[in-house]
Design a protein around this motif. Structure first.
Motif, PDB file in Angstrom:
ATOM      1  N   VAL A   1       0.839  -1.190   0.000  1.00 28.48           N
ATOM      2  CA  VAL A   1       0.000   0.000   0.000  1.00 28.48           C
ATOM      3  C   VAL A   1       0.879   1.246   0.000  1.00 28.48           C
ATOM      4  O   VAL A   1       1.940   1.269   0.623  1.00 28.48           O
ATOM      5  N   ASP A   2       0.409   2.258  -0.703  1.00 30.84           N
ATOM      6  CA  ASP A   2       1.010   3.591  -0.653  1.00 30.84           C
ATOM      7  C   ASP A   2      -0.053   4.491  -0.033  1.00 30.84           C
ATOM      8  O   ASP A   2      -1.095   4.740  -0.634  1.00 30.84           O
ATOM      9  N   ARG A   3       0.201   4.941   1.187  1.00 32.71           N
ATOM     10  CA  ARG A   3      -0.776   5.745   1.924  1.00 32.71           C
ATOM     11  C   ARG A   3      -0.631   7.243   1.653  1.00 32.71           C
ATOM     12  O   ARG A   3      -1.180   8.068   2.366  1.00 32.71           O
ATOM     13  N   ASN A   4       0.131   7.576   0.614  1.00 36.08           N
ATOM     14  CA  ASN A   4       0.301   8.976   0.222  1.00 36.08           C
ATOM     15  C   ASN A   4       0.917   9.789   1.360  1.00 36.08           C
ATOM     16  O   ASN A   4       0.548  10.928   1.602  1.00 36.08           O
ATOM     17  N   ASP A   5       1.853   9.141   2.085  1.00 36.70           N
ATOM     18  CA  ASP A   5       2.504   9.785   3.229  1.00 36.70           C
ATOM     19  C   ASP A   5       3.992  10.026   2.977  1.00 36.70           C
ATOM     20  O   ASP A   5       4.753  10.286   3.907  1.00 36.70           O
ATOM     21  N   GLY A   6       4.414   9.880   1.717  1.00 36.73           N
ATOM     22  CA  GLY A   6       5.803  10.112   1.371  1.00 36.73           C
ATOM     23  C   GLY A   6       6.693   8.887   1.496  1.00 36.73           C
ATOM     24  O   GLY A   6       7.864   8.939   1.136  1.00 36.73           O
ATOM     25  N   LYS A   7       6.168   7.768   1.975  1.00 37.36           N
ATOM     26  CA  LYS A   7       6.955   6.542   2.153  1.00 37.36           C
ATOM     27  C   LYS A   7       6.919   5.647   0.924  1.00 37.36           C
ATOM     28  O   LYS A   7       7.660   4.676   0.848  1.00 37.36           O
ATOM     29  N   GLY A   8       6.037   5.939  -0.029  1.00 36.94           N
ATOM     30  CA  GLY A   8       5.885   5.077  -1.197  1.00 36.94           C
ATOM     31  C   GLY A   8       5.192   3.773  -0.814  1.00 36.94           C
ATOM     32  O   GLY A   8       4.546   3.674   0.226  1.00 36.94           O
ATOM     33  N   PHE A   9       5.338   2.758  -1.666  1.00 37.13           N
ATOM     34  CA  PHE A   9       4.701   1.470  -1.386  1.00 37.13           C
ATOM     35  C   PHE A   9       5.434   0.749  -0.262  1.00 37.13           C
ATOM     36  O   PHE A   9       6.663   0.652  -0.271  1.00 37.13           O
ATOM     37  N   VAL A  10       4.656   0.260   0.710  1.00 36.18           N
ATOM     38  CA  VAL A  10       5.191  -0.509   1.838  1.00 36.18           C
ATOM     39  C   VAL A  10       4.367  -1.779   1.980  1.00 36.18           C
ATOM     40  O   VAL A  10       3.225  -1.860   1.520  1.00 36.18           O
ATOM     41  N   LEU A  11       4.945  -2.771   2.627  1.00 36.55           N
ATOM     42  CA  LEU A  11       4.254  -4.049   2.814  1.00 36.55           C
ATOM     43  C   LEU A  11       2.959  -3.863   3.588  1.00 36.55           C
ATOM     44  O   LEU A  11       2.934  -3.217   4.633  1.00 36.55           O
ATOM     45  N   LEU A  12       1.893  -4.428   3.063  1.00 35.31           N
ATOM     46  CA  LEU A  12       0.605  -4.460   3.749  1.00 35.31           C
ATOM     47  C   LEU A  12       0.394  -5.844   4.354  1.00 35.31           C
ATOM     48  O   LEU A  12       0.090  -5.969   5.531  1.00 35.31           O
ATOM     49  N   ALA A  13       0.592  -6.897   3.539  1.00 34.07           N
ATOM     50  CA  ALA A  13       0.347  -8.250   4.036  1.00 34.07           C
ATOM     51  C   ALA A  13       0.833  -9.286   3.035  1.00 34.07           C
ATOM     52  O   ALA A  13       0.973  -9.000   1.845  1.00 34.07           O
ATOM     53  N   TYR A  14       1.077 -10.482   3.562  1.00 35.30           N
ATOM     54  CA  TYR A  14       1.221 -11.684   2.754  1.00 35.30           C
ATOM     55  C   TYR A  14      -0.062 -12.451   3.000  1.00 35.30           C
ATOM     56  O   TYR A  14      -0.382 -12.776   4.146  1.00 35.30           O
ATOM     57  N   ASP A  15      -0.818 -12.741   1.957  1.00 32.26           N
ATOM     58  CA  ASP A  15      -2.145 -13.314   2.124  1.00 32.26           C
ATOM     59  C   ASP A  15      -2.299 -14.588   1.315  1.00 32.26           C
ATOM     60  O   ASP A  15      -1.842 -14.662   0.174  1.00 32.26           O
ATOM     61  N   THR A  16      -2.946 -15.584   1.906  1.00 36.54           N
ATOM     62  CA  THR A  16      -3.193 -16.848   1.219  1.00 36.54           C
ATOM     63  C   THR A  16      -4.673 -17.073   0.936  1.00 36.54           C
ATOM     64  O   THR A  16      -5.028 -18.048   0.290  1.00 36.54           O
ATOM     65  N   THR A  17      -5.521 -16.186   1.441  1.00 34.72           N
ATOM     66  CA  THR A  17      -6.959 -16.300   1.216  1.00 34.72           C
ATOM     67  C   THR A  17      -7.422 -15.092   0.418  1.00 34.72           C
ATOM     68  O   THR A  17      -7.267 -13.958   0.876  1.00 34.72           O
ATOM     69  N   PRO A  18      -7.958 -15.295  -0.782  1.00 35.58           N
ATOM     70  CA  PRO A  18      -8.375 -14.162  -1.608  1.00 35.58           C
ATOM     71  C   PRO A  18      -9.267 -13.169  -0.861  1.00 35.58           C
ATOM     72  O   PRO A  18     -10.174 -13.565  -0.126  1.00 35.58           O
ATOM     73  N   GLY A  19      -8.954 -11.902  -1.050  1.00 36.67           N
ATOM     74  CA  GLY A  19      -9.654 -10.817  -0.374  1.00 36.67           C
ATOM     75  C   GLY A  19      -8.947 -10.478   0.929  1.00 36.67           C
ATOM     76  O   GLY A  19      -8.589 -11.362   1.699  1.00 36.67           O
ATOM     77  N   TYR A  20      -8.678  -9.191   1.135  1.00 37.79           N
ATOM     78  CA  TYR A  20      -7.970  -8.746   2.334  1.00 37.79           C
ATOM     79  C   TYR A  20      -8.568  -7.429   2.797  1.00 37.79           C
ATOM     80  O   TYR A  20      -8.861  -6.550   1.983  1.00 37.79           O
TER      81      TYR A  20
END
Length: 89
Positions: A31-50
């Motif tokens: 996710v990029d939260r538009n906070d100047g950090k750019g894209f950062v890890l949100l999650a590793y997911d094994t079940t579709p939909g988060y």
């Protein structure tokens, strides 16, 4: 590959295996939260939909999400084109 929609006070990141579940292990979401950090890890997911449970910021903002599949410890394929959603403040 993915979509992002507001549901109540969270963002639902919709993703799926695209018929390739037998060949893939996990989906890496950023996710990029538009906070100047750019894209950062949100999650590793094994079940579709988060569900992104991070509270919305104090002011309206545009959040962007992207995903890539993983096999074992390695990314495979390419990052999807980012999808954006405007969240209220």
């Amino acid at each position: 590959m993915i979509d992002a929609v507001i549901s109540g006070n969270h963002v639902n990141v919709k993703w799926g295996w695209g018929g390739n579940r037998a060949f893939l292990d996990i989906c890496e979401l950023q996710v990029d939260r538009n906070d100047g950090k750019g894209f950062v890890l949100l999650a590793y997911d094994t079940t579709p939909g988060y569900t992104d449970t991070q509270p919305f910021p104090a002011t309206s903002a545009i959040l962007a999400y992207r995903a890539i599949y993983r096999v074992g410890d390695s990314q495979t394929g390419q990052w999807n084109l980012p999808v954006s959603v405007t969240v209220p403040g």
